[in-house]
Design a protein around this motif. Sequence first.
Motif, PDB file in Angstrom:
ATOM      1  N   GLY A   3      11.234  -0.941 -10.201  1.00 43.66           N
ATOM      2  CA  GLY A   3       9.780  -1.366 -10.359  1.00 43.66           C
ATOM      3  C   GLY A   3       9.185  -0.999 -11.792  1.00 43.66           C
ATOM      4  O   GLY A   3       8.431  -1.719 -12.404  1.00 43.66           O
ATOM      5  N   GLY A  46       7.060  -2.288 -17.166  1.00 43.84           N
ATOM      6  CA  GLY A  46       7.243  -2.791 -15.815  1.00 43.84           C
ATOM      7  C   GLY A  46       8.467  -3.712 -15.503  1.00 43.84           C
ATOM      8  O   GLY A  46       8.869  -4.476 -16.482  1.00 43.84           O
ATOM      9  N   ARG A 103       8.849  -6.367 -13.684  1.00 49.44           N
ATOM     10  CA  ARG A 103       8.656  -7.680 -13.793  1.00 49.44           C
ATOM     11  C   ARG A 103       8.845  -8.376 -15.403  1.00 49.44           C
ATOM     12  O   ARG A 103       9.362  -9.444 -15.474  1.00 49.44           O
ATOM     13  CB  ARG A 103       7.555  -8.248 -13.110  1.00 49.44           C
ATOM     14  CG  ARG A 103       7.628  -8.378 -11.439  1.00 49.44           C
ATOM     15  CD  ARG A 103       6.258  -8.851 -10.767  1.00 49.44           C
ATOM     16  NE  ARG A 103       5.050  -8.074 -11.107  1.00 49.44           N
ATOM     17  CZ  ARG A 103       4.613  -7.050 -10.743  1.00 49.44           C
ATOM     18  NH1 ARG A 103       5.315  -6.428  -9.496  1.00 49.44           N
ATOM     19  NH2 ARG A 103       3.359  -6.335 -11.011  1.00 49.44           N
ATOM     20  N   PRO A 112      -0.797  -2.916 -15.304  1.00 53.82           N
ATOM     21  CA  PRO A 112      -1.134  -2.298 -14.145  1.00 53.82           C
ATOM     22  C   PRO A 112       0.269  -1.859 -13.599  1.00 53.82           C
ATOM     23  O   PRO A 112       1.302  -2.483 -13.733  1.00 53.82           O
ATOM     24  CB  PRO A 112      -1.770  -2.999 -13.165  1.00 53.82           C
ATOM     25  CG  PRO A 112      -2.459  -4.137 -14.608  1.00 53.82           C
ATOM     26  CD  PRO A 112      -1.355  -4.270 -15.614  1.00 53.82           C
ATOM     27  N   HIS A 113       0.216  -0.737 -12.822  1.00 49.53           N
ATOM     28  CA  HIS A 113       1.580  -0.331 -12.210  1.00 49.53           C
ATOM     29  C   HIS A 113       0.856  -0.045 -10.684  1.00 49.53           C
ATOM     30  O   HIS A 113       0.068   0.314 -10.240  1.00 49.53           O
ATOM     31  CB  HIS A 113       2.069   1.007 -12.633  1.00 49.53           C
ATOM     32  CG  HIS A 113       2.235   0.951 -14.166  1.00 49.53           C
ATOM     33  ND1 HIS A 113       3.594   0.137 -14.323  1.00 49.53           N
ATOM     34  CD2 HIS A 113       1.807   1.247 -15.343  1.00 49.53           C
ATOM     35  CE1 HIS A 113       3.735   0.165 -15.707  1.00 49.53           C
ATOM     36  NE2 HIS A 113       2.620   0.951 -16.341  1.00 49.53           N
ATOM     37  N   SER A 114       1.841  -0.462  -9.584  1.00 52.04           N
ATOM     38  CA  SER A 114       1.686  -0.345  -8.269  1.00 52.04           C
ATOM     39  C   SER A 114       1.768   0.800  -8.048  1.00 52.04           C
ATOM     40  O   SER A 114       2.540   1.774  -8.501  1.00 52.04           O
ATOM     41  CB  SER A 114       2.665  -1.232  -7.487  1.00 52.04           C
ATOM     42  OG  SER A 114       4.079  -1.186  -7.735  1.00 52.04           O
ATOM     43  N   PRO A 115       1.231   1.422  -6.954  1.00 52.08           N
ATOM     44  CA  PRO A 115       1.644   2.829  -6.181  1.00 52.08           C
ATOM     45  C   PRO A 115       3.170   3.046  -6.014  1.00 52.08           C
ATOM     46  O   PRO A 115       3.747   4.141  -6.260  1.00 52.08           O
ATOM     47  CB  PRO A 115       1.000   2.949  -4.848  1.00 52.08           C
ATOM     48  CG  PRO A 115      -0.525   1.764  -5.017  1.00 52.08           C
ATOM     49  CD  PRO A 115       0.208   0.801  -5.821  1.00 52.08           C
ATOM     50  N   ALA A 116       3.727   1.926  -5.546  1.00 52.00           N
ATOM     51  CA  ALA A 116       5.273   1.962  -5.489  1.00 52.00           C
ATOM     52  C   ALA A 116       5.985   2.229  -6.670  1.00 52.00           C
ATOM     53  O   ALA A 116       7.044   3.226  -6.703  1.00 52.00           O
ATOM     54  CB  ALA A 116       5.876   0.924  -4.647  1.00 52.00           C
ATOM     55  N   GLU A 117       5.497   1.548  -7.606  1.00 57.51           N
ATOM     56  CA  GLU A 117       6.264   1.967  -9.090  1.00 57.51           C
ATOM     57  C   GLU A 117       5.952   3.220  -9.662  1.00 57.51           C
ATOM     58  O   GLU A 117       6.820   3.868 -10.212  1.00 57.51           O
ATOM     59  CB  GLU A 117       5.557   0.865 -10.085  1.00 57.51           C
ATOM     60  CG  GLU A 117       6.096  -0.496  -9.781  1.00 57.51           C
ATOM     61  CD  GLU A 117       5.369  -1.545 -10.594  1.00 57.51           C
ATOM     62  OE1 GLU A 117       5.875  -2.626 -10.724  1.00 57.51           O
ATOM     63  OE2 GLU A 117       4.540  -1.061 -11.465  1.00 57.51           O
ATOM     64  N   ARG A 119      -1.313  10.559  -4.946  1.00 58.39           N
ATOM     65  CA  ARG A 119      -2.034  10.006  -3.850  1.00 58.39           C
ATOM     66  C   ARG A 119      -3.450  10.297  -4.004  1.00 58.39           C
ATOM     67  O   ARG A 119      -4.322   9.148  -4.169  1.00 58.39           O
ATOM     68  CB  ARG A 119      -1.628  10.308  -2.598  1.00 58.39           C
ATOM     69  CG  ARG A 119      -0.309   9.604  -2.116  1.00 58.39           C
ATOM     70  CD  ARG A 119      -0.389   9.589  -0.556  1.00 58.39           C
ATOM     71  NE  ARG A 119      -0.059  10.942  -0.047  1.00 58.39           N
ATOM     72  CZ  ARG A 119       0.731  11.411   0.133  1.00 58.39           C
ATOM     73  NH1 ARG A 119       2.080  11.197  -0.277  1.00 58.39           N
ATOM     74  NH2 ARG A 119       0.888  12.626   0.681  1.00 58.39           N
ATOM     75  N   LEU A 141      -4.749   8.159  -7.137  1.00 56.44           N
ATOM     76  CA  LEU A 141      -4.536   6.777  -7.314  1.00 56.44           C
ATOM     77  C   LEU A 141      -6.055   6.206  -7.517  1.00 56.44           C
ATOM     78  O   LEU A 141      -5.962   5.423  -8.625  1.00 56.44           O
ATOM     79  CB  LEU A 141      -4.089   6.101  -6.178  1.00 56.44           C
ATOM     80  CG  LEU A 141      -2.493   6.444  -5.955  1.00 56.44           C
ATOM     81  CD1 LEU A 141      -1.911   5.969  -4.821  1.00 56.44           C
ATOM     82  CD2 LEU A 141      -1.687   5.845  -7.073  1.00 56.44           C
ATOM     83  N   GLU A 145      -6.354   3.597 -10.747  1.00 55.41           N
ATOM     84  CA  GLU A 145      -6.758   2.151 -10.562  1.00 55.41           C
ATOM     85  C   GLU A 145      -7.970   1.754 -11.557  1.00 55.41           C
ATOM     86  O   GLU A 145      -7.875   0.710 -11.973  1.00 55.41           O
ATOM     87  CB  GLU A 145      -7.140   1.970  -9.115  1.00 55.41           C
ATOM     88  CG  GLU A 145      -7.384   0.490  -9.132  1.00 55.41           C
ATOM     89  CD  GLU A 145      -7.357  -0.155  -7.552  1.00 55.41           C
ATOM     90  OE1 GLU A 145      -7.840  -1.054  -7.157  1.00 55.41           O
ATOM     91  OE2 GLU A 145      -7.340   0.992  -6.653  1.00 55.41           O
TER      92      GLU A 145
END
Length: 395
Positions: A37, A56, A58, A252-257, A320, A323, A327
């Motif tokens: 991720g 990131g 991707r 941007p980074h996802s919570p999982a990342e 958490r 977050l 965001e």
Amino acid sequence: MSGEATILHADLDAFYASVEQRDDPRLRGRPVIVGGGVVLACSYEAKARGVRSAMGGRQARRLCPEAIVVPPRMAAYTAASRAVFEIFRHTTPLVEGLSIDEAFLDVGGLRRLVGPPAGIAAELRERVRRQVGLPITVGVARTKFLAKVASGVAKPDGLLVVEPDRELAFLHPLPVERLWGVGPVTAGRLRERGLRTVGQVARLDEPALVSLLGGGAGRHLHALAHNRDPRAVQVGRRRSSMGAQHALAREPHSPAELDAVLAGLVDRVTGRMRDARRTGRTVTLRLRFADYTRATRSHTLDKPTAQTAPLRAAARALLRAALPLIEQRGVTLLGVSVGNLDGGHTQLTLPFTAEPGPALDAAVDAVRDRFGSRALTRGVLLGRDPGVEMPRLPD
């Protein structure tokens, strides 16, 4: 401070990725990305394609589609780090670890016994390569600051000695980003004034830098631009906290990342705590947002620990809660530290309750045989010291 270049900054090259390439011959000479991720580390073959740590996943795969992505193996990296630090300590007792993969070494008292610092640095590099199988870069200079700059310039897999009579000739042509504490914001301010090299910064007087950057930053950069760094290599300093941080790309980074990065940081910190026989209670999450403002969030556990699971759970709860703010504002750095460190007791876990008598005496003896005699008492085994937990006894 010595007038001779006797401080070494030793820095393992692309550490995580180098361990992966060492352990899997199929990865050697190929672009390697550690972490999916978010890029935790990458090999120099991947860096040549524009991949960078904290990018990131991707984006990294778009830049380098042929890269081989591997999951992190923290146990392997910790073992390699321990082996390298054993070589450091065999070289000199004056070792100041900075992280899992770098340290300062003071070899000023070894000339008569071993030889000049340049030869000591070359031997250290050869031993790390031969015994641990990893490349390492070493910078040698009169100050800690310049030794670290030298190792950065010499990477990868290099050795650079900056002799005292050419310190400023080496330092001044370098970009301002080589000065400690110069990040994107400070670099932008300096470049707006036409200050692009360390030498240009050095030509400003201290009041001018203070006016531009503020008191602390201005005085700090003025001193470094003239290679004024009086700090000695510090050995055995007792820390009140231990931490690690990871820079992130501005995308941007996802919570999982973010969770994956956080888990890796907690693993790194708790491993260092166990190595140092320290336990702690307060978990602090550090955030740097896309606008370069910062925030911290903390939680204190009921009792001290060095175990990964409870500290990771506390850090995840803090993440958490943060977050929504992440965001809204973006995040460019994630850090974790554990504070309220104890005086050096090892945390242990006891899976049974015991009553006084021969069975308890046998249990005490068994634990002492395996873990040493330091501070295991009948009172602890009976639960009379609630701040200490005992190890699981062998079957």
